[in-house]
Enzyme design. Structure first.
Site, short mmCIF file in Angstrom:
data_model
loop_
_atom_site.label_atom_id
_atom_site.label_comp_id
_atom_site.label_asym_id
_atom_site.label_seq_id
_atom_site.Cartn_x
_atom_site.Cartn_y
_atom_site.Cartn_z
N CYS A 2 0.83 -1.21 0.00
CA CYS A 2 0.00 0.00 0.00
C CYS A 2 0.86 1.26 0.00
O CYS A 2 2.00 1.25 0.45
CB CYS A 2 -0.89 0.01 1.23
N ARG A 27 3.94 0.31 -6.54
CA ARG A 27 3.98 -0.55 -5.36
C ARG A 27 2.95 -1.67 -5.43
O ARG A 27 3.02 -2.64 -4.68
CB ARG A 27 3.76 0.28 -4.09
N TRP A 74 -3.65 -2.29 -1.12
CA TRP A 74 -3.47 -3.67 -1.58
C TRP A 74 -4.15 -4.55 -0.55
O TRP A 74 -3.77 -4.58 0.61
CB TRP A 74 -1.98 -3.99 -1.68
N ASN A 98 -1.07 1.71 6.34
CA ASN A 98 -0.40 0.54 5.77
C ASN A 98 -0.05 -0.41 6.91
O ASN A 98 0.32 0.04 8.00
CB ASN A 98 0.91 0.91 5.06
N GLY A 99 -0.10 -1.71 6.65
CA GLY A 99 0.29 -2.68 7.67
C GLY A 99 -0.86 -3.61 8.02
O GLY A 99 -1.90 -3.64 7.37
N GLU A 481 15.30 -17.22 -11.95
CA GLU A 481 14.91 -15.84 -12.19
C GLU A 481 14.17 -15.68 -13.51
O GLU A 481 13.20 -14.93 -13.60
CB GLU A 481 16.16 -14.95 -12.16
N LYS A 485 10.36 -14.23 -13.76
CA LYS A 485 9.98 -13.08 -14.59
C LYS A 485 8.80 -13.44 -15.48
O LYS A 485 7.87 -12.65 -15.65
CB LYS A 485 11.16 -12.60 -15.44
N GLU A 488 5.63 -13.65 -13.34
CA GLU A 488 5.18 -12.35 -12.87
C GLU A 488 4.50 -11.53 -13.97
O GLU A 488 3.48 -10.90 -13.74
CB GLU A 488 6.38 -11.55 -12.34
N HIS A 504 14.69 -36.32 -12.73
CA HIS A 504 14.04 -36.72 -11.48
C HIS A 504 12.67 -36.07 -11.34
O HIS A 504 12.28 -35.64 -10.25
CB HIS A 504 14.94 -36.37 -10.29
N LYS A 603 5.29 -4.06 -5.22
CA LYS A 603 6.72 -3.80 -5.40
C LYS A 603 7.49 -3.98 -4.11
O LYS A 603 8.54 -4.60 -4.07
CB LYS A 603 6.91 -2.37 -5.94
#
Length: 608
Positions: A2, A27, A74, A98-99, A481, A485, A488, A504, A603
């Site tokens: 947020c 964010r 968020w 926020n939190g 990575e 990407k 996301e 395996h 973010k």
């Protein structure tokens, strides 16, 4: 996650706060709102969706206001909706938060018994009512102090009261909050980009600190009301650094900024003539580097992948054991870290909640903490024993790109520093590796010049619904990575795997519909990776390989192939990840995805 922005001053507060909300979009959020003084009262406007949807509420004109607070939410408690969007109100008290409030259910029951009516599903509304309980008898800052004595959890909040026009009260605990200083105008925000078009002078609040802002100035105190003198930090970023600069998306801009970002990470930090690394940049003495027993590296997400690359570099170059952990796992086990050990915390924002928790626990146990982060004055930087700033500039796209390559560069430089201090490497050998470091930005430029080639491959593969990324050794984290990407940005299911583990389990997925991305640079495991490719080929899988120039064996086995410049294994990790970033970007565009603000992602993850 947020975002908070508050303003009091001589300008049009509504315009300043709406602009700040736009700058906080990176964010991640699902709703937005603003509260402002108008005609002696506080007016609130909120909308589910993007800030642009909130702006439609001002199409008839903007009221005159000199004080306002705004929020991008968020969802944690309660689904995304207008009723759950911030700001929240309790009669004349309005706030943004926020939190996460851990004891909100108990508080909510008590407040409901007192007659308070709840209109949202959020935990935030509890704080609003608590402040109102005291606001009739105390100034706003005192009401906030009394209210928060009852609250358990993490919070950054900004509050206003109809009886005290022009005043904003902000307070912080385990969630970031900073103050911007201007001429006759003041800002409070969760992150600097919200206001750095107006001010670059910043005060970062620490846990248990409160700011009271009016047009006349700023006062910072403890939660007991004792005044505090705080350092003013001048932010080195320019406003233009957070603009798109002609690029269609922030993600693409930040991919193309990587040559500059890597160069800035290196600048002034070693002497290539002697091979010496400037230890002052790491905040560690040669004696400390020689004597710590073990290195632990903790991080989350993309930064964790950088940490895995760092483990390979430090162990191979300096021959010091390194343990890498995901921060959210490390903090909940009983780690063996102790006095004499070094913990490296990697976080782009410097505000990642799980990473900060590990830093604090490591220091409690007596270990030394080195923070590798990008944001000057962030919580991680302030709470660590030493800090190495990557200097990669503001990263607005939610999916990290230039921060990742800067983190690997930082860890590579740290590996050289440890090797030199411990006598594992001569200055001459270090100088040779540093020369290669200096050539890295130019090699990245060469890769970016071939972006159209990656775009062409993306057009062949974007309809796939699954991908498999395979690498060996220090290229395995790059496979992770690359897969991250793609997940996301495109919402395609993708897995990163050590190539030797393919037999395996993952080999069961291989068929003609599965693209398999191989990281296949030259090196001692090159023949092994070729064997893995042949296993995929024989089962009809589509192979996209990343190779060093002139590798005809791998290119002949591949359906699609992309070449990167020659480099040593450590730096080839950076050269290999750049085309994977571009692949994810172009596939995301082809699938119509929002590459800068992917769904459900934030973010800066400032809560567990």
């Amino acid at each position: 996650m947020c975002g908070i922005i508050g303003y009091t001053g001589r300008k049009d507060a509504i315009s300043v706060v709406l602009e700040g909300l736009k700058r906080l979009e990176y964010r991640g959020y699902d709703s937005a709102g603003i509260a402002f003084f108008s005609g002696g009262a506080i007016e609130i406007r909120r909308r589910e969706g993007k800030v642009k949807d909130l702006l439609t509420l001002f199409e008839a004109g903007t009221p005159v206001s000199r004080t306002a607070i705004g929020h991008t939410r968020w969802a944690t408690h309660g689904r995304p909706s207008e009723q759950n969007a911030h700001p929240h109100r309790s009669d004349g008290v309005v706030l943004v938060h926020n939190g996460i409030i851990e004891n909100y259910l108990e508080l909510k029951r008590n407040l409901a018994a007192e007659g308070y009516i709840f209109t949202s599903d959020t935990d935030t509304e509890v704080i609003c009512h608590l402040i109102h309980r005291y606001a009739e008898d105390y100034p706003l800052e005192e009401a906030v102090r009394h209210a928060l004595k009852n609250v358990k959890g993490a919070y950054a909040l900004a509050a206003i009261h109809e009886k005290e026009e022009g005043k904003i009260v902000g307070v912080k605990k385990d969630s970031p909050l900073c103050v911007g200083l201007g001429q006759g105008e003041y800002f409070v925000a969760s992150d600097v980009p919200a206001f750095f078009n107006h001010s670059k002078d910043v005060i970062y609040l620490d846990d248990g600190e409160m700011v009271v802002m009016t047009e006349d100035g700023v006062m910072i105190t403890t939660m007991e009301g004792e005044p505090i003198r705080k350092e003013i930090v001048s932010i080195p970023w320019s406003p233009s650094m957070a603009e798109k600069g002609g690029y269609k998306h922030f993600m693409l801009k930040e991919i193309y900024e990587q040559p500059r970002a890597v160069a800035d990470t290196l600048r002034g930090r070693f002497t290539v003539e002697t091979g010496e690394v400037n230890l002052e940049e790491f905040g560690l003495s040669e004696e400390e580097i020689r004597t710590f027993g073990k290195i632990y590296i903790v991080a989350c997400g993309t930064s964790w992948h950088a940490a895995l690359v760092g483990k390979y570099c430090i162990e191979e170059v300096a021959r010091v054991p390194v343990e890498v952990d995901i921060a959210s796992e490390f903090r909940y086990r009983n780690p063996l870290i102790a006095a004499g050990d070094l913990l490296i915390a990697i976080t782009q924002s410097g505000e990642t909640a799980d990473t900060l928790a590990v830093q604090r626990e490591a220091r409690r146990l007596g270990a030394k903490v080195l923070s590798i982060c990008n944001v000057v004055g962030s919580t991680s930087a302030r709470e660590a024993d030493a800090v190495f700033y990557t200097h990669s500039g503001p990263e607005i796209g939610v999916a990290s790109t230039k921060a990742f390559t800067s983190q690997i560069t930082s860890l590579y430089l740290f590996a050289l520093a440890v090797a030199l201090a411990r006598g594992r490497m001569t200055g001459e050998a270090a100088s040779g590796l540093q020369q290669e470091l200096l050539s890295l930005p130019d090699k990245i430029e060469q890769l970016l010049g071939s972006s159209e080639e990656i775009e062409g491959i993306a057009k062949e593969l974007f309809r796939a619904e699954d991908f498999l990324y395979l690498g060996r050794g220090m290229h395995y984290p790059i496979a992770l990575e690359g897969a991250l990407k793609l997940k996301e940005i495109t919402y395609i299911h993708a897995e990163g795997y050590p190539a030797g583990e393919m037999k395996h389990g993952p080999i069961a997925l291989v068929d003609e519909d599965l693209p398999v991305v191989f990281l296949a640079p030259k090196g001692p495991l090159h023949e092994k990776i070729i064997s893995n490719m042949q296993e995929v080929k024989s089962r009809g899988g589509k192979i996209f390989s990343l190779v060093q120039r002139g590798d005809t064996v791998v290119s002949e086995l591949s359906d699609y192939c992309f070449s990167v410049p020659d480099s040593n294994p450590y730096l080839s990790t950076i050269l290999l990840v750049v085309p994977l970033q571009l692949l994810a970007y172009h596939i995301g565009i082809l699938r119509g995805c929002d590459v800068d603000q992917p769904r459900n992602l934030a973010k800066s993850v400032t809560v567990e």
